[in-house]
Design a protein around this motif. Structure first.
Motif, PDB file in Angstrom:
ATOM      1  N   HIS A 180       2.108  16.528  -2.407  1.00 27.86           N
ATOM      2  CA  HIS A 180       1.730  17.755  -3.108  1.00 27.86           C
ATOM      3  C   HIS A 180       1.283  17.362  -4.509  1.00 27.86           C
ATOM      4  CE1 HIS A 180       1.723  21.929  -4.432  1.00 27.86           C
ATOM      5  NE2 HIS A 180       2.504  21.603  -5.462  1.00 27.86           N
ATOM      6  N   LYS A 181       0.021  17.670  -4.814  1.00 24.58           N
ATOM      7  CA  LYS A 181      -0.541  17.406  -6.140  1.00 24.58           C
ATOM      8  C   LYS A 181      -0.285  15.967  -6.599  1.00 24.58           C
ATOM      9  CE  LYS A 181      -0.524  22.174  -7.854  1.00 24.58           C
ATOM     10  NZ  LYS A 181      -0.089  23.102  -8.914  1.00 24.58           N
ATOM     11  N   ASN A 182      -0.755  15.031  -5.774  1.00 18.83           N
ATOM     12  CA  ASN A 182      -0.699  13.607  -6.112  1.00 18.83           C
ATOM     13  C   ASN A 182       0.717  13.055  -6.240  1.00 18.83           C
ATOM     14  OD1 ASN A 182      -3.569  13.380  -6.245  1.00 18.83           O
ATOM     15  ND2 ASN A 182      -3.528  14.241  -8.340  1.00 18.83           N
ATOM     16  N   ARG A 183       1.643  13.723  -5.620  1.00 22.60           N
ATOM     17  CA  ARG A 183       3.016  13.206  -5.547  1.00 22.60           C
ATOM     18  C   ARG A 183       3.409  13.124  -4.080  1.00 22.60           C
ATOM     19  NH1 ARG A 183       6.730  16.978  -8.544  1.00 22.60           N
ATOM     20  NH2 ARG A 183       8.161  15.216  -8.714  1.00 22.60           N
ATOM     21  N   TYR A 184       4.329  12.189  -3.786  1.00 25.54           N
ATOM     22  CA  TYR A 184       4.641  11.879  -2.392  1.00 25.54           C
ATOM     23  C   TYR A 184       6.149  11.839  -2.193  1.00 25.54           C
ATOM     24  CZ  TYR A 184      -0.234  10.447  -2.621  1.00 25.54           C
ATOM     25  OH  TYR A 184      -1.599  10.439  -2.826  1.00 25.54           O
ATOM     26  N   TRP A 185       6.559  12.211  -0.962  1.00 23.66           N
ATOM     27  CA  TRP A 185       7.975  12.221  -0.626  1.00 23.66           C
ATOM     28  C   TRP A 185       8.173  11.743   0.818  1.00 23.66           C
ATOM     29  CZ3 TRP A 185       5.531  15.960  -3.415  1.00 23.66           C
ATOM     30  CH2 TRP A 185       6.101  16.372  -4.628  1.00 23.66           C
ATOM     31  N   CYS A 187       0.791  -1.241   0.000  1.00 19.80           N
ATOM     32  CA  CYS A 187       0.000   0.000   0.000  1.00 19.80           C
ATOM     33  C   CYS A 187       0.819   1.285   0.000  1.00 19.80           C
ATOM     34  CB  CYS A 187      -0.918   0.021   1.224  1.00 19.80           C
ATOM     35  SG  CYS A 187      -2.055  -1.375   1.296  1.00 19.80           S
ATOM     36  N   ALA A 188       2.074   1.212   0.379  1.00 19.87           N
ATOM     37  CA  ALA A 188       2.872   2.441   0.557  1.00 19.87           C
ATOM     38  C   ALA A 188       3.023   3.202  -0.751  1.00 19.87           C
ATOM     39  CB  ALA A 188       4.238   2.094   1.137  1.00 19.87           C
ATOM     40  N   ASN A 189       2.963   4.527  -0.674  1.00 19.34           N
ATOM     41  CA  ASN A 189       3.239   5.375  -1.829  1.00 19.34           C
ATOM     42  C   ASN A 189       4.738   5.397  -2.123  1.00 19.34           C
ATOM     43  OD1 ASN A 189       0.553   6.394  -2.383  1.00 19.34           O
ATOM     44  ND2 ASN A 189       0.733   7.534  -0.444  1.00 19.34           N
ATOM     45  N   THR A 190       5.086   5.603  -3.376  1.00 14.69           N
ATOM     46  CA  THR A 190       6.505   5.663  -3.767  1.00 14.69           C
ATOM     47  C   THR A 190       6.989   7.098  -3.708  1.00 14.69           C
ATOM     48  OG1 THR A 190       6.241   3.762  -5.236  1.00 14.69           O
ATOM     49  CG2 THR A 190       8.151   5.172  -5.614  1.00 14.69           C
ATOM     50  N   CYS A 191       8.156   7.304  -3.092  1.00 18.37           N
ATOM     51  CA  CYS A 191       8.745   8.647  -2.963  1.00 18.37           C
ATOM     52  C   CYS A 191       9.131   9.157  -4.356  1.00 18.37           C
ATOM     53  CB  CYS A 191       9.963   8.593  -2.057  1.00 18.37           C
ATOM     54  SG  CYS A 191      10.845  10.179  -1.906  1.00 18.37           S
ATOM     55  N   ALA A 192       8.702  10.377  -4.675  1.00 14.61           N
ATOM     56  CA  ALA A 192       8.984  10.966  -5.983  1.00 14.61           C
ATOM     57  C   ALA A 192      10.462  11.274  -6.165  1.00 14.61           C
ATOM     58  CB  ALA A 192       8.180  12.256  -6.156  1.00 14.61           C
ATOM     59  N   GLU A 193      11.212  11.324  -5.075  1.00 15.29           N
ATOM     60  CA  GLU A 193      12.624  11.652  -5.159  1.00 15.29           C
ATOM     61  C   GLU A 193      13.507  10.404  -5.214  1.00 15.29           C
ATOM     62  OE1 GLU A 193      16.084  13.774  -5.510  1.00 15.29           O
ATOM     63  OE2 GLU A 193      14.027  14.504  -5.688  1.00 15.29           O
ATOM     64  N   CYS A 194      13.395   9.527  -4.198  1.00 10.51           N
ATOM     65  CA  CYS A 194      14.285   8.368  -4.124  1.00 10.51           C
ATOM     66  C   CYS A 194      13.696   7.106  -4.747  1.00 10.51           C
ATOM     67  CB  CYS A 194      14.683   8.086  -2.670  1.00 10.51           C
ATOM     68  SG  CYS A 194      13.322   7.445  -1.639  1.00 10.51           S
ATOM     69  N   ARG A 195      12.389   7.170  -5.096  1.00 14.31           N
ATOM     70  CA  ARG A 195      11.670   6.063  -5.736  1.00 14.31           C
ATOM     71  C   ARG A 195      11.522   4.839  -4.842  1.00 14.31           C
ATOM     72  NH1 ARG A 195       9.288   9.064  -8.843  1.00 14.31           N
ATOM     73  NH2 ARG A 195       8.471   7.160  -9.837  1.00 14.31           N
ATOM     74  N   ARG A 196      11.681   4.996  -3.563  1.00 17.10           N
ATOM     75  CA  ARG A 196      11.474   3.898  -2.605  1.00 17.10           C
ATOM     76  C   ARG A 196      10.123   4.078  -1.915  1.00 17.10           C
ATOM     77  NH1 ARG A 196      17.455   3.817   0.315  1.00 17.10           N
ATOM     78  NH2 ARG A 196      18.644   3.143  -1.550  1.00 17.10           N
ATOM     79  N   PRO A 197       9.570   2.970  -1.390  1.00 15.12           N
ATOM     80  CA  PRO A 197       8.282   3.075  -0.683  1.00 15.12           C
ATOM     81  C   PRO A 197       8.400   3.957   0.554  1.00 15.12           C
ATOM     82  CG  PRO A 197       8.790   0.795  -1.210  1.00 15.12           C
ATOM     83  CD  PRO A 197      10.050   1.581  -1.469  1.00 15.12           C
ATOM     84  N   ILE A 198       7.333   4.675   0.839  1.00 15.60           N
ATOM     85  CA  ILE A 198       7.277   5.485   2.061  1.00 15.60           C
ATOM     86  C   ILE A 198       6.557   4.631   3.101  1.00 15.60           C
ATOM     87  CG2 ILE A 198       6.510   7.652   3.089  1.00 15.60           C
ATOM     88  CD1 ILE A 198       6.421   8.811   0.227  1.00 15.60           C
ATOM     89  N   GLY A 199       7.330   3.979   3.955  1.00 15.97           N
ATOM     90  CA  GLY A 199       6.799   2.991   4.890  1.00 15.97           C
ATOM     91  C   GLY A 199       5.904   3.601   5.958  1.00 15.97           C
ATOM     92  N   ALA A 200       5.255   2.690   6.697  1.00 19.25           N
ATOM     93  CA  ALA A 200       4.331   3.117   7.756  1.00 19.25           C
ATOM     94  C   ALA A 200       5.045   3.888   8.854  1.00 19.25           C
ATOM     95  CB  ALA A 200       3.613   1.899   8.331  1.00 19.25           C
TER      96      ALA A 200
END
Length: 281
Positions: free
Chosen positions: A56-61, A36-49
């Protein structure tokens, strides 16, 4: 008997365990990170719990990945702007990116800084310099030649016409005589320094004279009337003979007053005679 409280995906019992509620579903942290985790727009790794997420605007970091693309400043608690190409920038770098670039050094002209704007182009004040002497123009007047900018003194020195007399640039006004430019204050009588612009004058041996000075100091004297032969007005035609000069209207037989211009004559002493009168002397 207690109701089961299981992970939506792996069915592990979540009682007493950390979990995440995702889309009204209860998910264990392991399944959340995996599914379920979103992927970080910068490092491309999952953003864990266990990570703090920024979006910001459907992007995650990841919080630590949310940094200025230019200077790497952390922006989690700072103002920022999103570029059209997807980059995130701090306010300062964004201003530099958007700002006008100096035509001298090609660096950004920061808002509020001292600058010069000319024909929709911009310079840092210290970069707006004379093409010739390289000194900043600042509040001086300036002129252009093509794309080059010159302070007034350098422009005059390089491009202005030079006075025929003093060889200095003519910055305004001036007169022309025999296809040569002059300062009005340089175009004067050689003897009395009277300005000659707009007056009658004559040139003798490359020097200019007013009428009065030419008559007094330069002009030959008529051997007939003893007045100066100026070339002005009535006495424009001159007769010269063996070092003597006459106004044409004065070159007459001393005895009968016959005009001898373009005729045979006889010199006797200081006088001229027609051949007939000369025979009677």
């Amino acid at each position: 008997m207690t109701d089961r409280f299981d992970c939506y995906y792996c069915r592990d019992n979540l009682h007493g365990k950390k979990y995440v509620k995702k889309d009204d579903k209860h998910v264990c942290t392991k399944c959340f990170d995996k599914l379920c985790a979103n992927t970080c727009a910068e490092c491309r790794r999952p953003i864990g719990a266990d990570s703090k997420e920024l979006h910001h605007k459907n992007r995650y970091w990841h919080e630590d990945c949310f940094r200025c693309a230019k200077c790497s400043k952390a922006l989690a608690s700072e103002s920022f702007s999103a570029r059209d190409d997807g980059r995130i920038m701090c306010g300062k770098c964004s201003s530099r990116e958007d700002g006008n670039r100096c035509q001298g050094c090609y660096k950004v002209v920061m808002p509020g800084s001292q600058n010069v704007e000319y024909k929709n182009k911009m310079w840092h004040e210290e970069c707006f310099t004379c093409f010739e002497c390289k000194q900043p123009i600042r509040t001086q007047s300036f002129l252009t030649k093509g794309d080059d900018i010159f302070c007034a003194p350098c422009h005059d020195k390089k491009f202005a016409k030079k006075c025929f007399h003093c060889k200095q640039p003519i910055t305004s006004g001036g007169i022309s005589y025999q296809d040569q430019p002059w300062h009005s204050e340089c175009f004067v009588c050689k003897t009395c320094n009277k300005p000659l612009a707009g007056t009658r004058f004559t040139c003798y041996e490359n020097c200019n004279y007013c009428v009065d000075c030419y008559k007094t100091d330069v002009a030959k004297k008529c051997n007939g009337c003893k007045n100066p032969i100026t070339g002005f007005g009535h006495g424009t035609n001159v007769v010269n003979y063996e070092g003597y000069s006459w106004h044409e209207y004065c070159f007459n037989c001393k005895k009968c007053c016959l005009s001898l211009a373009n005729k045979r004559f006889v010199i006797n002493g200081d006088h001229v005679y027609c051949p007939d009168c000369a025979k009677k002397l």
